[in-house]
Design an enzyme around this catalytic site. Structure first.
Site, PDB file in Angstrom:
ATOM      1  N   LYS A  89      -9.298   2.902  -7.679  1.00 36.70           N
ATOM      2  CA  LYS A  89      -8.016   2.548  -8.292  1.00 36.70           C
ATOM      3  C   LYS A  89      -8.204   1.873  -9.663  1.00 36.70           C
ATOM      4  O   LYS A  89      -9.296   1.475 -10.026  1.00 36.70           O
ATOM      5  CB  LYS A  89      -7.224   1.630  -7.348  1.00 36.70           C
TER       6      LYS A  89
HETATM    7  C1  LIG Z   1      -0.390   6.805  -2.646  1.00 37.87           C
HETATM    8  C2  LIG Z   1      -1.278   5.969  -1.770  1.00 37.87           C
HETATM    9  N1  LIG Z   1      -0.724   5.188  -0.837  1.00 37.87           N
HETATM   10  C3  LIG Z   1      -1.477   4.415  -0.031  1.00 37.87           C
HETATM   11  C4  LIG Z   1      -2.844   4.395  -0.134  1.00 37.87           C
HETATM   12  C5  LIG Z   1      -3.638   3.538   0.794  1.00 37.87           C
HETATM   13  O1  LIG Z   1      -4.348   2.577   0.042  1.00 37.87           O
HETATM   14  P1  LIG Z   1      -5.548   1.756   0.692  1.00 37.87           P
HETATM   15  O2  LIG Z   1      -6.754   2.632   0.693  1.00 37.87           O
HETATM   16  O3  LIG Z   1      -5.714   0.569  -0.214  1.00 37.87           O
HETATM   17  O4  LIG Z   1      -5.139   1.370   2.057  1.00 37.87           O
HETATM   18  C6  LIG Z   1      -3.471   5.187  -1.082  1.00 37.87           C
HETATM   19  C7  LIG Z   1      -4.942   5.201  -1.176  1.00 37.87           C
HETATM   20  O5  LIG Z   1      -5.579   5.988  -1.765  1.00 37.87           O
HETATM   21  C8  LIG Z   1      -2.680   6.002  -1.929  1.00 37.87           C
HETATM   22  O6  LIG Z   1      -3.243   6.767  -2.851  1.00 37.87           O
END
Ligand SMILES: Cc1ncc(COP(=O)(O)O)c(C=O)c1O
Length: 414
Positions: free
Chosen positions: A214
């Site tokens: 990210k």
């Molecule tokens: C659009 C979106 N929502 C939620 C998530 C979930 O994030 P995390 O990996 O921090 O739980 C991601 C992760 O890539 C994502 O791209």
């Protein structure tokens, strides 16, 4: 499906730096031992020193650095309350719970997202309902949202895909008209502005991801923003076993404090080792954004004459976070399928990603929810054609040149 935005706008051809290596057709653009890893994070000396400080002081769990990171992030986003958690998935789960989502409630979201978005809804006992995306922006289409509202609909969960803000005027108006909660998935959108205001502050909750790839990384991590003080307290409590306030201080020099279990919570707290990264990633955020913007612009110019659908330019009065640079590879136009493109570019030792195959293509959702991909035609079309090229602040000019040369080696100009 729309044509590529930027097509014909730019007179520039491919950007080939003077130091570019001579490439023969049979030699890959990059040597195997120099594979360009997709989404590799840029970690500075400041992060390393801050991590060392955790190790030396012994504050490796949830402590003062988490509190500082929350405050710095809250300030950057002009938000009222910020609660750091272990992931965006945790942020979504807790926000949905705090919004009152439970058994049988329907939450409208997009098919072009990571499974975590839908899974978080399912974990509350709620039911994700999909609304198709707009083919130009790849964001949820407000007209499709409105068409999916039933008397069981309780919330809308828009995703600011790739860092481009959704149509928040339309979404918040629909929510208001129907009395729905809004939980923004801002996993791609730390720097995103909509009409001059930070995304994540429009809905009842804004949820951020600090996963490795990210724009701002804490390795794993997430943040919840909210205007509602009581809701902030609720998610903070639920993130740490449901323990009463400030339980994380119970072993500190302020003396032992009793805690009580006030709710059946989760183990979703962020720790200082994560926040040590986040504090300095946040300070470098604008510089990193500027670098990704340059890379994005370079790609737009370099691919303008190729038969690919390039991402739409940022919309007026918005700021794009430039998290993902996605192109669509259509066999009829480009002469090869997306999957053939993936194989070819990996053979050039360039790492790429797919964001995303449409959610209904996954067997779990087909089997448990009866979803069919064809019911969401724009998402289906995009999901079969999309590929994300490297777009990290860590990219050097040489890396960007290699990506461009690899793409142009695989896809011939029109
Ligand atoms: C659009 C979106 N929502 C939620 C998530 C979930 O994030 P995390 O990996 O921090 O739980 C991601 C992760 O890539 C994502 O791209």
């Amino acid at each position: 499906m729309g044509s590529s935005v930027g097509e014909g706008d730019s007179p520039s051809g491919p950007v080939v730096a003077s130091h570019a290596r001579a490439v023969t057709d049979d030699a890959p653009v990059r040597p195997r031992d120099d594979f360009l890893v997709f989404g590799s994070p840029l970690i500075g000396e400041e992060e390393k020193r801050e991590i060392l400080d955790c190790l030396e002081t012994g504050w490796i769990g949830t402590g003062p650095k988490v509190a500082r990171f929350e405050e710095d992030f809250r300030h950057y986003k002009h938000a009222e309350h910020a609660v750091a958690v272990h992931s965006c998935t945790a942020a979504l789960h807790l926000s949905l719970l705090a919004a009152g989502i439970g058994q049988g409630d329907e939450v409208i979201t997009t098919p072009i997202t990571f499974g975590a978005t839908a899974n978080a809804i399912l974990h509350t006992g709620g039911r994700p309902v999909l609304a198709d995306v707009d083919a130009r922006t790849l964001n949820i289409d407000p007209a499709q949202v409105e068409a999916r509202i039933t008397d069981r609909t309780a919330a809308i969960l828009p995703v600011h895909f790739a860092g481009r803000p959704c149509d928040l005027d339309a979404i918040t108006a629909i929510a208001e008209r129907h009395g729905l909660r809004v939980i923004e998935d801002c996993a791609h959108a730390v720097e995103t502005l909509y009409h001059g205001r930070h995304v994540g502050t429009f809905g009842d909750f804004g949820c951020f991801s600090f996963y490795v790839t990210k724009n701002l990384t804490t390795a794993e991590g997430g943040m919840i923003l909210t205007r509602d003080e009581e809701a902030a307290g609720r998610v903070r409590m639920l993130a740490l076993h449901g323990l009463t306030r400030d339980a994380w201080k119970r072993f500190s020099d302020e003396g032992y404090k009793h805690y009580k279990v006030a709710a059946c919570g989760f183990k979703y707290n962020m720790i200082d080792l994560q926040a040590a990264l986040g504090i300095h990633q946040l300070r470098r955020l604008e510089e990193s954004w500027e670098r990704r913007r340059q890379v994005w612009d370079t790609y737009q110019a370099a691919f303008a004459d190729l038969p690919l659908t390039l991402p739409a330019d940022p919309d007026p009065e918005t700021r794009h976070a430039y998290h993902l640079y996605t192109v669509l590879v259509d066999r009829d136009a480009a002469g090869l399928t997306r999957d053939e493109f993936l194989v070819a570019i990996t053979a050039e030792n360039i790492g790429v990603g797919v964001h995303y195959e449409s959610l209904p293509t996954h067997p779990y959702y087909q089997e448990s929810l009866g979803w069919r991909s064809e019911d969401y035609p724009n998402s289906h079309w995009i999901g079969e054609r999309t590929v994300s090229l490297p777009l990290s602040a860590k990219l050097e000019d040489r890396d960007v040149d290699d990506v461009i040369r690899a793409v142009r080696k695989i896809v011939a100009p029109r």
